[in-house]
Motif scaffolding. Structure first.
Motif, PDB file in Angstrom:
ATOM      1  N   UNK A 261     -14.305  -6.951 -11.807  1.00 30.16           N
ATOM      2  CA  UNK A 261     -15.613  -7.609 -11.898  1.00 30.16           C
ATOM      3  C   UNK A 261     -15.963  -8.379 -10.634  1.00 30.16           C
ATOM      4  N   UNK A 262     -14.973  -8.971 -10.003  1.00 31.40           N
ATOM      5  CA  UNK A 262     -15.256  -9.725  -8.788  1.00 31.40           C
ATOM      6  C   UNK A 262     -15.773  -8.798  -7.685  1.00 31.40           C
ATOM      7  N   UNK A 263     -15.151  -7.624  -7.558  1.00 34.14           N
ATOM      8  CA  UNK A 263     -15.559  -6.697  -6.505  1.00 34.14           C
ATOM      9  C   UNK A 263     -16.938  -6.110  -6.794  1.00 34.14           C
ATOM     10  N   UNK A 308      -5.578 -14.329  -4.997  1.00 31.98           N
ATOM     11  CA  UNK A 308      -5.225 -15.739  -4.815  1.00 31.98           C
ATOM     12  C   UNK A 308      -6.444 -16.514  -4.344  1.00 31.98           C
ATOM     13  N   UNK A 309      -7.214 -15.963  -3.406  1.00 28.63           N
ATOM     14  CA  UNK A 309      -8.425 -16.615  -2.896  1.00 28.63           C
ATOM     15  C   UNK A 309      -9.613 -15.727  -3.248  1.00 28.63           C
ATOM     16  N   UNK A 310     -10.048 -15.808  -4.500  1.00 31.16           N
ATOM     17  CA  UNK A 310     -11.132 -14.936  -4.967  1.00 31.16           C
ATOM     18  C   UNK A 310     -12.428 -15.188  -4.199  1.00 31.16           C
ATOM     19  N   UNK A 525     -17.340 -18.188  -7.655  1.00 36.30           N
ATOM     20  CA  UNK A 525     -17.965 -18.713  -6.433  1.00 36.30           C
ATOM     21  C   UNK A 525     -19.464 -18.791  -6.636  1.00 36.30           C
ATOM     22  N   UNK A 526     -20.100 -19.870  -6.158  1.00 34.23           N
ATOM     23  CA  UNK A 526     -21.523 -20.077  -6.391  1.00 34.23           C
ATOM     24  C   UNK A 526     -22.345 -19.341  -5.350  1.00 34.23           C
ATOM     25  N   UNK A 527     -22.383 -18.046  -5.497  1.00 30.61           N
ATOM     26  CA  UNK A 527     -23.238 -17.278  -4.597  1.00 30.61           C
ATOM     27  C   UNK A 527     -24.611 -17.054  -5.202  1.00 30.61           C
TER      28      UNK A 527
END
Length: 595
Positions: A261-263, A308-310, A525-527
């Motif tokens: 989902x992040x990608x 680790x650092x999404x 992350x607030x993008x």
């Protein structure tokens, strides 16, 4: 109280199979990954009835001895973890559960021969029971056959889908693994039909284009970007080359196909102001990241990963994709729509006769006879009045031949600019093109920073949220403040909003914070706020751009064309539609039967 007991080995294997083997495609994925990990240069896959009756994988990898074959069919036995540093694993499979799990729910035949051995060996396991073993004749490598999947587990068998659906899932697995390893030749047969025959060593761009769509090669940009130990490679389709579903997005982490989902959120963010909401990019992205910075052991099928650092990974993908698109997205769709082009072909003869029937075709003698004047051919009767102005169509001057979008020759329906380029005819949608130019101009001039300036609220507003949401927003408060959104914690379940970004001054603070929290919960992350500002700029650009229906002078048209050639992302408007199309001179000549 019920007595605690150890489960039988056969039941343990079936429980493990429930995690690893959901359907034929799950078994196929494990077998092809094993072949790749074995160093195969050629893999052949054969399916019958979508894998319901047979899944067979043959490779030319290192092969196994009889003792290794016996060990491979035991649980948690693997050659892919030389030590206990599981976070450093570099192979596709490593749990050691795949083969015994598959063998517990199917008739499983394993044949293998190491390189240099005189003969191979064969073991047959029928739903967990060893039924045969002995010598086998086969070339160096390994062959695995999975038959009658779930035949003795009817509760699982009845949940399988039709052969057509299972075949589609198997094909997707092979495609993804084939993209991950363009150096490996891969063939796929379904029944009597040959589906894929991919040669090894053909290069990433060629392999991706062969699998997704051949036109992607002409409608995409290559990506190769490195930063902070991470590398992003692949092929990204132009925004104008898009699909209605997201099924054509292939994502890989350290060579492993994943659905993350992040990608996918990062891809959506990168294309945010270049695609309509209901359209999706076409691409294949390969992220290489240090093994210690990603956990690939969070899912039994290894289709999900955890970073680790999404935030850093997502930011790297968004910026990398945008950077790559900025180098090639002055292009638009490379060919006009085929259906639209078909409208130009072979106008029916009766229609032509009805148009010209009854017309007086006698030559207008008075006009033709004018001394020294060019023939005007009764243009008032035959030709419609032009919608826009155009200069006399002089041949392209030497200095004009370098312009990719050519020189303006006129305007159609006060909406489309017609230009002549050295290699064809260019049609430009003036509103769509100018909309993109205004947006990029605003950004270039610092409108992004201006939009992010804070506008203090006369009375700070309290927004009530649940406690986890407040925790997420409080953690991101410093970054949000840089964008102009100043807030602070106001009790366990409320946030106090003191200022909003200038461009979002009339936005409902509660709705804004809820949207940002949703994005934080989903992506970490607030993008979303940055994307909202982009959408605000896009709206401003739309209102400030040249509208369809406005007549342009030729110098205005040419100025628009020249700015398009200089501006990134000018090949598509803010909604992903093409701003221009080109008809080659060869196609023009074909329309008139000259070819």
């Amino acid at each position: 109280m019920p007595q605690i007991r150890r489960l039988p080995e056969a039941l343990v294997n079936r429980i493990a199979a429930g995690e690893v083997v959901e359907r034929p495609s799950s078994a196929l994925k494990e077998l092809v990954e094993n072949a790749i990990d074995a160093g195969a240069t050629r893999i052949e896959v054969r399916l019958v009835e979508g894998g319901l009756d047979l899944v067979e994988v043959t490779d030319d990898g290192c092969g196994m001895t009889p003792d290794e074959m016996a060990l491979a069919l035991e649980r948690h036995a693997t050659s892919k973890l030389p030590d206990e540093a599981i976070e450093q694993v570099a192979t596709l499979g490593f749990r050691g559960e795949a083969l015994p799990s598959i063998a517990s729910v199917a008739r499983f035949t394993l044949e293998s021969r190491p390189h240099g051995a005189e003969q191979g060996w064969r073991r047959v396991v029928d739903h967990g029971d060893l039924v045969a073993e002995g010598p086998a004749a086969l070339p160096p490598g390994t062959r695995v056959r999975v038959e009658q999947l779930f035949a003795k587990v009817p509760a699982r068998r009845k949940f399988l889908r039709t052969a057509r659906s299972e075949y589609a899932a198997c094909l997707d697995v092979v495609r993804r693994l084939a993209m991950a390893r363009p150096d490996v030749a891969i063939a796929l047969d379904h029944g009597e039909r040959k589906i894929l025959a991919l040669q090894g060593g053909e290069g990433l761009a060629n392999r991706v284009a062969q699998i997704i769509a051949r036109e992607l090669k002409d409608n995409g940009v290559l990506i190769d970007i490195e930063r902070h130990g991470m590398r992003l490679t692949g092929v990204a389709g132009l925004p104008t080359y898009n699909r209605g579903v997201a099924d054509h997005q292939y994502l890989f982490v350290n060579g492993r196909p994943v659905k993350d989902r992040l990608l996918t959120g990062a891809v959506r963010g990168a294309y945010a102001d270049m695609l309509a909401r209901d359209r999706h990019a076409v691409l294949a992205l390969f992220l290489e990241i240090p093994a210690e910075d990603v956990d690939v052991n969070v899912h039994p099928a290894k289709t999900e990963v955890r970073f680790r650092d999404a935030q850093g990974v997502r930011g790297f993908i968004v910026s990398g994709l945008r950077q790559a698109l900025a180098t090639g997205d002055r292009r638009s769709a490379q060919a006009p729509d085929a259906a639209a082009m078909g409208k130009w072909q072979a106008e029916p003869a009766p229609a032509l006769r009805s148009i010209f029937e009854g017309r007086d075709w006698s030559a207008p003698e008075a006009r033709v006879g004018e001394a020294g004047a060019p023939w005007r051919g009764a243009e008032g009767e035959v030709l419609a009045a032009p919608h826009g102005r155009a200069e006399e169509a002089a041949p392209l001057a030497a200095q004009d031949r370098d312009f990719p979008l050519g020189i303006a020759r006129g305007q159609i329906a006060t909406t489309y600019i017609v230009a002549e380029a050295q290699d064809g005819l260019v049609l430009v949608d003036q509103h769509a093109a100018h909309e993109r130019l205004v947006l990029e101009r605003l950004r270039e001039a610092g409108a992004g920073e201006a939009a992010a300036r804070e506008q203090a609220l006369l009375i700070p507003e309290v927004v009530e949220l649940d406690e986890p949401a407040c925790d997420r927003l409080e953690e991101a408060a410093d970054k949000l403040a840089l964008l102009g959104l100043a807030m602070e914690r106001f009790g366990p379940s409320a946030m106090l909003v003191r200022s909003l970004p200038h461009a979002l001054g009339r936005t409902d603070p509660e709705k804004l914070l809820r949207d940002i929290d949703d994005d934080l919960a989903l992506n970490g992350e607030a993008l979303l706020l940055g994307e909202k500002l982009d959408l605000v700029l896009a709206t401003m650009a739309c209102h400030g751009s040249v509208r369809a229906g406005r007549t342009l002078r030729v110098d205005e048209m040419n100025a628009l064309l020249r700015e398009m050639e200089r501006t990134p992302r000018s090949g598509q408007c803010n909604h992903g539609r093409p701003t221009w199309v080109k008809l080659s001179m060869e196609d023009v000549e074909k329309l008139f039967g000259r070819h």
